[in-house]
Design an enzyme around this catalytic site. Structure first.
Site, PDB file in Angstrom:
ATOM      1  N   ILE A 182      49.272 -15.525 -13.154  1.00  0.00           N
ATOM      2  CA  ILE A 182      49.043 -15.802 -11.894  1.00  0.00           C
ATOM      3  C   ILE A 182      49.778 -15.515 -10.931  1.00  0.00           C
ATOM      4  O   ILE A 182      49.619 -15.136  -9.624  1.00  0.00           O
ATOM      5  CB  ILE A 182      48.450 -17.444 -11.713  1.00  0.00           C
ATOM      6  CG1 ILE A 182      47.396 -17.769 -12.833  1.00  0.00           C
ATOM      7  CG2 ILE A 182      47.774 -17.613 -10.399  1.00  0.00           C
ATOM      8  CD1 ILE A 182      46.127 -16.743 -12.878  1.00  0.00           C
TER       9      ILE A 182
ATOM     10  N   ASP B 101      58.577 -21.016  -2.353  1.00  0.00           N
ATOM     11  CA  ASP B 101      57.277 -21.685  -2.227  1.00  0.00           C
ATOM     12  C   ASP B 101      56.125 -20.351  -1.543  1.00  0.00           C
ATOM     13  O   ASP B 101      56.749 -19.606  -0.721  1.00  0.00           O
ATOM     14  CB  ASP B 101      57.191 -22.959  -1.139  1.00  0.00           C
ATOM     15  CG  ASP B 101      55.775 -23.269  -0.618  1.00  0.00           C
ATOM     16  OD1 ASP B 101      55.596 -24.497  -1.340  1.00  0.00           O
ATOM     17  OD2 ASP B 101      54.991 -22.822   0.001  1.00  0.00           O
TER      18      ASP B 101
ATOM     19  N   ASP C  37      46.172 -14.830  -3.038  1.00  0.00           N
ATOM     20  CA  ASP C  37      46.034 -16.269  -3.425  1.00  0.00           C
ATOM     21  C   ASP C  37      45.151 -16.939  -2.561  1.00  0.00           C
ATOM     22  O   ASP C  37      45.464 -17.046  -1.509  1.00  0.00           O
ATOM     23  CB  ASP C  37      47.177 -16.802  -3.822  1.00  0.00           C
ATOM     24  CG  ASP C  37      47.625 -16.355  -5.244  1.00  0.00           C
ATOM     25  OD1 ASP C  37      47.048 -16.035  -5.924  1.00  0.00           O
ATOM     26  OD2 ASP C  37      49.179 -16.079  -5.336  1.00  0.00           O
TER      27      ASP C  37
ATOM     28  N   GLU D 148      41.701 -21.995 -11.821  1.00  0.00           N
ATOM     29  CA  GLU D 148      42.153 -23.248 -12.416  1.00  0.00           C
ATOM     30  C   GLU D 148      40.919 -24.120 -12.878  1.00  0.00           C
ATOM     31  O   GLU D 148      40.145 -24.690 -12.333  1.00  0.00           O
ATOM     32  CB  GLU D 148      42.724 -24.083 -11.709  1.00  0.00           C
ATOM     33  CG  GLU D 148      43.530 -25.045 -12.235  1.00  0.00           C
ATOM     34  CD  GLU D 148      44.313 -26.271 -11.347  1.00  0.00           C
ATOM     35  OE1 GLU D 148      44.971 -25.742 -10.437  1.00  0.00           O
ATOM     36  OE2 GLU D 148      44.000 -27.377 -11.660  1.00  0.00           O
TER      37      GLU D 148
ATOM     38  N   HIS E  70      50.069 -27.172 -15.817  1.00  0.00           N
ATOM     39  CA  HIS E  70      50.455 -28.356 -15.207  1.00  0.00           C
ATOM     40  C   HIS E  70      51.151 -29.313 -16.215  1.00  0.00           C
ATOM     41  O   HIS E  70      51.868 -30.275 -15.853  1.00  0.00           O
ATOM     42  CB  HIS E  70      49.469 -29.120 -14.234  1.00  0.00           C
ATOM     43  CG  HIS E  70      49.017 -28.341 -13.179  1.00  0.00           C
ATOM     44  ND1 HIS E  70      47.941 -27.495 -13.568  1.00  0.00           N
ATOM     45  CD2 HIS E  70      49.141 -27.890 -11.978  1.00  0.00           C
ATOM     46  CE1 HIS E  70      47.684 -26.817 -12.387  1.00  0.00           C
ATOM     47  NE2 HIS E  70      48.333 -27.104 -11.461  1.00  0.00           N
TER      48      HIS E  70
END
Ligand code: MET
Ligand SMILES: [Zn+2]
Length: 779
Positions: free
Chosen positions: A456, A514, A624, A690, A719
């Protein structure tokens, strides 16, 4: 007298102390006792700050603290612990974290519970998981009571916050039942006793007001299954039982993030049992009049808690406006029946402005427009004081000055940007060539195998990466040294991907802290806080940049890096950009123009970048839109409008490339059924989503709606630290093929890998690629 109140406060601490504490505990670097002690100190500091700011005794929230998530806490407290965790022979705190993060030790391997976005925020909660014959029983330690007593010892009387039972149950998923199963009818009678036990203990401990977060009241909850009768019945049964059991307690029903609208009926149905209602007047100011009228008509007088201070954004409140709003409620209900409150819990805004030296020194004008949680507490108390007739004129004058200054500042307004938005034409929003033709042209260049594999975007932001960045920021190493380090990391990451056998390579995003901040830093119209952290999930925090003015991209933002990455490999490297809707969603944005206008400004900036990447020879570009779904309005009636401009925004950012350039997008969420036609309209050549913590059945939508473009449903959950086995991924892939055409299927993880370590990433990706190899043989 009007009362100054709060609904909830952040838990992580000014400098993210909780994050570091919890992570150290996970890594065995602090003991359980140290974890407890550290958290206790944080809670004390937060309660004290609220008290000092003037939040009234009895209306400072407690039980809003959490090691991981407050919905998970609620599940844990009432014994809604799925069997797979109950079976583990571990201490309670370990069990709690196992539910949140999964558990892998020796030959035990248990997956984490499902995580979902909290309404339209970027906070994630752990979805309660029940079984048909669920038993609820109180945990050996009752967190809500413990925290109340803890505060009491400090001389602070709090208002415990509990998940409203109806909301809790409607949020829960139930294993092994069919779609007709009704959570309310089935579980309401079972859940009452455990809540009653908590309430009794709270009453014994000396609590007066209890806040029930019944956030579902802002949703379109009535449908064929959950009819008005069923919902009304559930509300009545629950709150009647509570009132009867603990008549001394006062109940505040809290709603936020949208309007209550016709659901006010359900509040009316329990008006005799409750003592107050909180409404969000920042998101839905139009509900003031109707709700006030309704509340006034109740046979019993209840308090209206008016949420006039924005709990979701960082701008100073126009206090004169807020005071007028509160006055409307006072005029109708009397001042003793009005609370002043933030629109929602202050969990969603950063802690305090007082530590923001950089903004203060470098952008003093913008600094003067801002207000974080602690400053918002002061706003709440100032509004309360003002309507109570105290003299706060100095504060009000200063506030008016800031508000006026912001509305006219030339820092914000750039005519050429406004002009460019006006000049957007419909042709700018379409690829021109259909996917079927594009993919043929793209394959001539890319030559990808069936079941192409990719990731990703991000790879582990290892300690070394973070330390080196810190050194650079502190001036301990030069820019050249830092850039070289990032290049070396990128090269190594690309070689790793080649070794694993991945088909479409990424550069790893090592230069980015980020995905939004990185782009914000390269655009005009943004400023950045130093400590403006808000919790995203568990110990993960984000620091949303602050978008205050018209947006300009002065020069290319990623082209050098991606060009370099492409020189490292023969395989195609994906250009990686964050989409305009996601940048919007994950920033604190202006509240002085429609979000759609800001989104278009961002789209025009990204569009230039996309074009530049293509011109630099990049063949695959991923934009994204991780947060597109979370921006969806909660009420159905508002959704079409949002989807219209949000998808247009994405199209504006991407539809500038040749048919031969492959456009990807990535989205993080699982509930895509309700926005399906919009996903289709994005017309990307591939979309990765996801999906791995949720049911495969969700993929049915892709089949049902005849999705024709490339798609990569996440094959495993990034995660959680556990490593998925080859067999597990293979099974998932085979299942997926029941829903997705084999010609369209991409094989990839469900999100970026930056939070993981290489030790997890390496075996996971090797297994993933092996699965693609097997599928190629089988299909
Ligand atoms: C939260 S979505 C993340 C997408 C981004 N490209 C990454 O891999 O980290
Ligand atoms: Zn993602």
């Amino acid at each position: 007298m009007v009362t100054a109140t709060n609904l909830g406060f952040g838990r992580i601490g000014i400098k993210r102390q909780l994050k570091f504490l919890v992570e150290k505990y996970w890594n065995g670097k602090v003991t359980y006792d140290e974890l407890i002690e550290g958290s206790k100190n944080l809670r004390a500091a937060h309660w004290t700050a609220q008290k000092e700011a003037g939040i009234a005794d009895g209306h400072i929230p407690s039980n809003d603290f959490s090691y991981y998530d407050h919905v998970l806490d609620n599940s844990f407290m009432i014994g809604a612990i799925p069997e797979r965790y109950q079976k583990l022979d571990i201490v309670p705190v370990e069990r709690y974290f196992a539910m949140a993060r999964g558990y892998q030790r020796d030959d035990i391997d248990v997956q984490a519970m499902e995580m979902k976005k909290w309404y339209d925020t970027n906070y994630h909660f752990i979805v309660p998981e029940l079984v048909e014959n669920q038993e609820f029983k109180l945990a050996y330690k009752v967190k809500a009571v413990d925290e109340f007593l803890e505060a009491k010892e400090l001389g602070i009387k709090t208002r415990p916050v509990l998940q409203g039972p109806i909301t809790y149950l409607l949020q829960a998923k139930v294993k092994g039942v069919d779609a007709s199963f009704n959570n309310l009818t089935h579980f309401v009678p079972r859940i009452i006793p455990v809540y009653v036990e908590i309430l009794k203990r709270l009453a014994d401990a000396g609590a007066e007001w209890i806040q029930f977060d019944e956030s579902y009241l802002v949703m379109d909850i009535v449908n064929e299954k959950y009819t008005k009768e069923i919902i009304q019945n559930a509300y009545q049964t629950v709150y009647k039982a509570f009132k009867e059991a603990v008549p001394s307690l006062k109940f505040l029903i809290a709603t936020y993030f949208d309007k209550v609208d016709s659901n006010i009926e359900f509040v009316e149905a329990i008006a005799n049992e409750i003592d107050g209602l909180h409404i969000d007047l920042v998101r839905a100011p139009q509900q003031l009049q109707p709700v006030v009228e309704k509340v006034k008509s109740f046979s019993k007088k209840i308090v209206l808690s008016v949420g006039v201070i924005d709990g979701r954004n960082i701008w100073k409140t126009d206090l004169s406006k807020a005071i007028k709003t509160v006055q409307v409620a006072i005029d109708a209900l009397g001042s003793e029946n009005v609370f002043v409150a933030p629109s929602c819990s202050l969990l969603h805004v950063p802690h305090t402005l007082s530590t923001e030296e950089n903004i203060k020194n470098n952008s003093p004008e913008v600094y003067d427009w801002l207000s974080f949680a602690v400053e918002k507490l002061d706003e709440i108390s100032t509004v309360a004081k003002a309507v109570n007739g105290e003299n706060v004129s100095e504060k009000l004058e200063a506030n008016q000055k800031s508000i006026n200054n912001r509305s006219t500042s030339p820092l914000i307004h750039k005519p050429e940007v406004k002009e460019a938005v006006k000049n957007v034409t419909p042709e700018m929003l379409t690829r021109g060539t259909p996917f079927a033709e594009r993919i043929v042209a793209q394959q001539k260049i890319l030559n990808l195998p069936k079941f192409p594999t990719t990731t990703i975007g991000s790879y582990p932001q290892s300690k070394e990466v973070r330390l080196t960045r810190q050194k650079f920021r502190k001036g301990e190493i030069t820019k050249e040294e830092y850039d070289q380090f990032i290049k070396d990391e990128t090269l190594r990451c690309i070689k790793k991907q080649e070794e694993y056998g991945l088909d479409v390579i990424v550069h790893g995003e090592f230069e980015r802290t980020d995905m939004v901040e990185f782009f914000g830093e390269k655009m005009e119209g943004y400023i950045f806080s130093q400590f403006g952290w808000v919790q995203s999930y568990g110990s993960r925090c984000v620091k949303p940049p602050i978008l205050y003015g018209d947006i300009v991209r002065p020069q290319p933002m990623t082209v050098e890096m991606i060009k370099y990455a492409q020189t490292c490999t023969e395989k195609p490297v994906k250009g990686m950009l964050t989409g305009p809707v996601t940048i919007l969603q994950w920033s604190f944005v202006r509240d002085d123009q429609p979000r759609s206008t800001t989104a278009y400004q961002l789209a025009l900036a990204i569009r230039k970048e996309v074009k530049d990447l293509e011109e630099a020879g990049i063949k695959v570009i991923q934009v994204d839109e991780a947060a597109l779904r979370e921006g969806l309005p909660l009420r159905k009636a508002d959704q079409d409008n949002y989807l219209q401009w949000a998808i247009d925004t994405f199209l504006l950012a991407t539809c500038c490339v040749k048919p031969t350039t492959q456009v990807h997008t990535h989205m993080c969420y699982s509930d895509f059924n309700d926005i399906f036609t919009s996903i289709k309209r994005m017309d990307t050549d591939a979309i990765t989503i996801e999906n791995s913590r949720s049911d495969l059945k969700l993929l049915n939508a892709f089949k049902q709606y005849g999705y024709t473009n490339g798609i990569g449903p996440g094959m495993y959950d990034i995660h959680s630290p556990r490593v998925p086995s080859y067999e597990e991924i293979l099974e998932r892939a085979r299942e997926t093929l029941k829903y997705i055409d084999s010609e369209l299927l991409w094989i990839n993880p469900d999100c970026g890998l930056k939070t993981r370590g290489w030790a997890e990433v390496e075996p996971s990706l090797k297994n993933l690629v092996q699965v693609a190899v097997t599928l190629r043989k089988e299909n």
